[in-house]
Design a protein around this motif. Structure first.
Motif, PDB file in Angstrom:
ATOM      1  N   VAL A   9       0.838  -1.205   0.000  1.00 50.29           N
ATOM      2  CA  VAL A   9       0.000   0.000   0.000  1.00 50.29           C
ATOM      3  C   VAL A   9       0.871   1.253   0.000  1.00 50.29           C
ATOM      4  O   VAL A   9       0.599   2.225  -0.723  1.00 50.29           O
ATOM      5  N   LEU A  10       1.931   1.241   0.790  1.00 48.68           N
ATOM      6  CA  LEU A  10       2.850   2.381   0.824  1.00 48.68           C
ATOM      7  C   LEU A  10       3.554   2.544  -0.525  1.00 48.68           C
ATOM      8  O   LEU A  10       3.733   3.675  -1.009  1.00 48.68           O
ATOM      9  N   ALA A  11       3.914   1.425  -1.138  1.00 45.57           N
ATOM     10  CA  ALA A  11       4.565   1.476  -2.446  1.00 45.57           C
ATOM     11  C   ALA A  11       3.645   2.094  -3.490  1.00 45.57           C
ATOM     12  O   ALA A  11       4.075   2.929  -4.303  1.00 45.57           O
ATOM     13  N   VAL A  12       2.386   1.697  -3.472  1.00 41.90           N
ATOM     14  CA  VAL A  12       1.409   2.250  -4.415  1.00 41.90           C
ATOM     15  C   VAL A  12       1.276   3.759  -4.206  1.00 41.90           C
ATOM     16  O   VAL A  12       1.167   4.525  -5.169  1.00 41.90           O
ATOM     17  N   GLY A  13       1.316   4.200  -2.948  1.00 44.47           N
ATOM     18  CA  GLY A  13       1.231   5.629  -2.669  1.00 44.47           C
ATOM     19  C   GLY A  13       2.410   6.398  -3.240  1.00 44.47           C
ATOM     20  O   GLY A  13       2.249   7.470  -3.839  1.00 44.47           O
ATOM     21  N   LEU A  14       3.616   5.855  -3.069  1.00 47.36           N
ATOM     22  CA  LEU A  14       4.811   6.517  -3.614  1.00 47.36           C
ATOM     23  C   LEU A  14       4.766   6.579  -5.137  1.00 47.36           C
ATOM     24  O   LEU A  14       5.056   7.620  -5.744  1.00 47.36           O
ATOM     25  N   LEU A  15       4.380   5.477  -5.764  1.00 45.62           N
ATOM     26  CA  LEU A  15       4.336   5.437  -7.230  1.00 45.62           C
ATOM     27  C   LEU A  15       3.202   6.305  -7.772  1.00 45.62           C
ATOM     28  O   LEU A  15       3.334   6.903  -8.847  1.00 45.62           O
ATOM     29  N   SER A  16       2.087   6.391  -7.060  1.00 37.44           N
ATOM     30  CA  SER A  16       0.996   7.272  -7.480  1.00 37.44           C
ATOM     31  C   SER A  16       1.427   8.733  -7.383  1.00 37.44           C
ATOM     32  O   SER A  16       1.069   9.560  -8.233  1.00 37.44           O
ATOM     33  N   GLY A  17       2.190   9.058  -6.346  1.00 41.67           N
ATOM     34  CA  GLY A  17       2.737  10.407  -6.229  1.00 41.67           C
ATOM     35  C   GLY A  17       3.680  10.722  -7.377  1.00 41.67           C
ATOM     36  O   GLY A  17       3.687  11.836  -7.915  1.00 41.67           O
ATOM     37  N   MET A  18       4.491   9.732  -7.756  1.00 39.61           N
ATOM     38  CA  MET A  18       5.381   9.910  -8.914  1.00 39.61           C
ATOM     39  C   MET A  18       4.568  10.131 -10.185  1.00 39.61           C
ATOM     40  O   MET A  18       4.909  10.996 -11.007  1.00 39.61           O
ATOM     41  N   ASP A  19       3.486   9.375 -10.352  1.00 40.99           N
ATOM     42  CA  ASP A  19       2.637   9.534 -11.536  1.00 40.99           C
ATOM     43  C   ASP A  19       2.037  10.936 -11.596  1.00 40.99           C
ATOM     44  O   ASP A  19       1.949  11.542 -12.676  1.00 40.99           O
ATOM     45  N   ALA A  20       1.606  11.450 -10.451  1.00 39.14           N
ATOM     46  CA  ALA A  20       1.044  12.798 -10.415  1.00 39.14           C
ATOM     47  C   ALA A  20       2.101  13.829 -10.807  1.00 39.14           C
ATOM     48  O   ALA A  20       1.814  14.782 -11.554  1.00 39.14           O
ATOM     49  N   ALA A  21       3.318  13.653 -10.312  1.00 36.71           N
ATOM     50  CA  ALA A  21       4.398  14.582 -10.665  1.00 36.71           C
ATOM     51  C   ALA A  21       4.715  14.508 -12.158  1.00 36.71           C
ATOM     52  O   ALA A  21       4.972  15.530 -12.804  1.00 36.71           O
ATOM     53  N   ILE A  22       4.690  13.305 -12.718  1.00 37.14           N
ATOM     54  CA  ILE A  22       4.956  13.133 -14.148  1.00 37.14           C
ATOM     55  C   ILE A  22       3.873  13.819 -14.974  1.00 37.14           C
ATOM     56  O   ILE A  22       4.171  14.460 -15.992  1.00 37.14           O
ATOM     57  N   LYS A  23       2.635  13.704 -14.552  1.00 34.57           N
ATOM     58  CA  LYS A  23       1.542  14.370 -15.266  1.00 34.57           C
ATOM     59  C   LYS A  23       1.772  15.881 -15.304  1.00 34.57           C
ATOM     60  O   LYS A  23       1.503  16.538 -16.324  1.00 34.57           O
ATOM     61  N   GLY A  24       2.252  16.435 -14.199  1.00 33.44           N
ATOM     62  CA  GLY A  24       2.549  17.864 -14.170  1.00 33.44           C
ATOM     63  C   GLY A  24       3.705  18.240 -15.083  1.00 33.44           C
ATOM     64  O   GLY A  24       3.667  19.272 -15.766  1.00 33.44           O
ATOM     65  N   LEU A  25       4.734  17.396 -15.146  1.00 31.46           N
ATOM     66  CA  LEU A  25       5.894  17.678 -15.987  1.00 31.46           C
ATOM     67  C   LEU A  25       5.597  17.472 -17.466  1.00 31.46           C
ATOM     68  O   LEU A  25       6.295  18.027 -18.325  1.00 31.46           O
ATOM     69  N   ALA A  26       4.571  16.671 -17.770  1.00 29.48           N
ATOM     70  CA  ALA A  26       4.260  16.345 -19.169  1.00 29.48           C
ATOM     71  C   ALA A  26       3.830  17.559 -19.975  1.00 29.48           C
ATOM     72  O   ALA A  26       3.848  17.517 -21.210  1.00 29.48           O
ATOM     73  N   THR A  27       3.466  18.650 -19.302  1.00 28.52           N
ATOM     74  CA  THR A  27       3.082  19.855 -20.029  1.00 28.52           C
ATOM     75  C   THR A  27       4.294  20.630 -20.522  1.00 28.52           C
ATOM     76  O   THR A  27       4.161  21.511 -21.381  1.00 28.52           O
ATOM     77  N   SER A  28       5.481  20.320 -19.993  1.00 34.95           N
ATOM     78  CA  SER A  28       6.684  21.068 -20.360  1.00 34.95           C
ATOM     79  C   SER A  28       7.748  20.225 -21.039  1.00 34.95           C
ATOM     80  O   SER A  28       8.626  20.776 -21.722  1.00 34.95           O
ATOM     81  N   PHE A  29       7.696  18.906 -20.837  1.00 34.88           N
ATOM     82  CA  PHE A  29       8.745  18.037 -21.374  1.00 34.88           C
ATOM     83  C   PHE A  29       8.121  16.877 -22.141  1.00 34.88           C
ATOM     84  O   PHE A  29       6.981  16.478 -21.878  1.00 34.88           O
ATOM     85  N   SER A  30       8.892  16.327 -23.077  1.00 33.85           N
ATOM     86  CA  SER A  30       8.418  15.188 -23.857  1.00 33.85           C
ATOM     87  C   SER A  30       8.470  13.919 -23.009  1.00 33.85           C
ATOM     88  O   SER A  30       9.217  13.840 -22.021  1.00 33.85           O
ATOM     89  N   VAL A  31       7.687  12.944 -23.404  1.00 27.93           N
ATOM     90  CA  VAL A  31       7.647  11.678 -22.677  1.00 27.93           C
ATOM     91  C   VAL A  31       9.014  10.989 -22.639  1.00 27.93           C
ATOM     92  O   VAL A  31       9.444  10.528 -21.573  1.00 27.93           O
ATOM     93  N   PRO A  32       9.750  10.881 -23.763  1.00 27.69           N
ATOM     94  CA  PRO A  32      11.077  10.236 -23.702  1.00 27.69           C
ATOM     95  C   PRO A  32      12.042  10.947 -22.756  1.00 27.69           C
ATOM     96  O   PRO A  32      12.821  10.292 -22.054  1.00 27.69           O
ATOM     97  N   GLN A  33      12.011  12.292 -22.741  1.00 27.15           N
ATOM     98  CA  GLN A  33      12.907  13.019 -21.846  1.00 27.15           C
ATOM     99  C   GLN A  33      12.554  12.766 -20.389  1.00 27.15           C
ATOM    100  O   GLN A  33      13.440  12.557 -19.552  1.00 27.15           O
ATOM    101  N   ILE A  34      11.256  12.757 -20.078  1.00 23.04           N
ATOM    102  CA  ILE A  34      10.829  12.471 -18.707  1.00 23.04           C
ATOM    103  C   ILE A  34      11.266  11.068 -18.292  1.00 23.04           C
ATOM    104  O   ILE A  34      11.798  10.866 -17.195  1.00 23.04           O
ATOM    105  N   ALA A  35      11.050  10.098 -19.180  1.00 19.16           N
ATOM    106  CA  ALA A  35      11.404   8.713 -18.846  1.00 19.16           C
ATOM    107  C   ALA A  35      12.911   8.561 -18.642  1.00 19.16           C
ATOM    108  O   ALA A  35      13.355   7.909 -17.685  1.00 19.16           O
ATOM    109  N   LEU A  36      13.703   9.152 -19.543  1.00 23.24           N
ATOM    110  CA  LEU A  36      15.157   9.028 -19.420  1.00 23.24           C
ATOM    111  C   LEU A  36      15.654   9.643 -18.117  1.00 23.24           C
ATOM    112  O   LEU A  36      16.431   9.014 -17.374  1.00 23.24           O
ATOM    113  N   LEU A  37      15.221  10.861 -17.813  1.00 26.24           N
ATOM    114  CA  LEU A  37      15.685  11.525 -16.594  1.00 26.24           C
ATOM    115  C   LEU A  37      15.169  10.821 -15.345  1.00 26.24           C
ATOM    116  O   LEU A  37      15.868  10.764 -14.326  1.00 26.24           O
ATOM    117  N   ARG A  38      13.953  10.273 -15.422  1.00 24.64           N
ATOM    118  CA  ARG A  38      13.444   9.513 -14.271  1.00 24.64           C
ATOM    119  C   ARG A  38      14.337   8.326 -13.967  1.00 24.64           C
ATOM    120  O   ARG A  38      14.640   8.025 -12.807  1.00 24.64           O
TER     121      ARG A  38
END
Length: 285
Positions: A9-38
């Protein structure tokens, strides 16, 4: 609540938080760049953990066996991050709840696990749940295209993620958690880094200092979540911890409302409930 389930449950919370942050970054960066830097920052984070934990030196067989998960991790990341930019957070994670059903299916195909009529019925119910979530999006032409692209991307990521979990199931009790996570992060970073020179011009955006902090946060959340998942898999059977995935909808609803002013539609909730029921039936064998 067992320790394994609590960790999941804690793991799902951390990964869901990461997903929310990625959604916010997706407006400024491309998907490949986000994935590589992640994965780059994830590699740095897991190397720091490895330096402290000092696990046994992995054998070549261990590295090769876990490298397949790095390939799947790249496909999962690219398709799921793409979906986050096309669909609301709660809808994206609700569709991803099909993962337990797909995991059971791959377990039957690859691990020769028995699949009976209840599992087949559960898969059909899960499909109905997916259609319940996606169907309302096909109202206008532009909305239909975005919804179709996002839903298709989620389904691909769900399949590759489920296959990755089946492979993890066979390694979690044999390999050290830090080794498993390190191979996936470093391997994924190497794959995406090797493809980066062939990317179209303009795909990579310059980074400010604040962007580096944000991407470092992605790496830490991703590594933390995956370490907890691996530990949970080593403590209990997959069927015992699979229901923890359902808490992703709760996390997504909270994060979506707070950060993106998104309120889940009733069709999203109804479809998610169908998917949860189907996944529960599929894993209760």
């Amino acid at each position: 609540m067992s320790r394994a389930f609590a960790l999941a449950v804690l793991a799902v919370g951390l990964l869901s938080g990461m997903d929310a942050a990625i959604k916010g970054l997706a407006t400024s960066f491309s998907v490949p760049q986000i994935a590589l830097l992640r994965f780059i920052f994830g590699s740095l984070a897991i190397l720091a953990v490895t330096a402290v934990v000092r696990p046994p030196r992995p054998r070549l067989e261990t590295v090769l066996a876990n490298s397949w998960r790095a390939v799947l991790g790249v496909v999962t990341a690219l398709t799921f991050y793409f979906a986050l930019g096309r669909l609301p957070l709660a809808e994206t994670l609700a569709l991803a709840l099909l993962s337990p059903c797909c995991t059971v299916l791959f377990g039957a195909l690859l691990l020769r696990e028995n699949v009976g009529r209840p599992v087949i019925i559960a898969l059909i119910v899960g499909l109905l749940g997916m259609l319940t979530i996606v169907a309302p999006k096909f109202g206008g032409a532009s909305a239909s295209a975005a919804a179709l692209e996002g839903a298709a991307a989620v389904l691909v990521s769900t399949l590759t993620y489920s296959l990755s979990l089946v492979l993890l199931r066979s390694r979690a009790t044999r390999d050290h958690p830090t080794t498993i996570v390190a191979v996936q992060n470093i391997g994924s970073a190497l794959i995406l880094g090797g493809l980066a020179p062939f990317a179209p011009a303009g795909l990579w955006q310059p980074l400010a200092a604040s962007d580096l902090v944000n991407f470092a946060g992605l790496g830490i959340l991703g590594v933390g979540g995956h370490l907890l998942i691996v530990k949970a898999f080593s403590l209990a059977p997959a069927s015992r911890i699979a229901p923890a995935d359902y808490t992703a909808l709760i996390y997504a609803s909270i994060f979506g409302y707070i950060f993106f002013a998104e309120t889940p539609a009733w069709t999203t909730v109804a479809g998610a409930l169908l998917i949860i029921v189907s996944s529960f039936v599929a894993t209760r064998r």
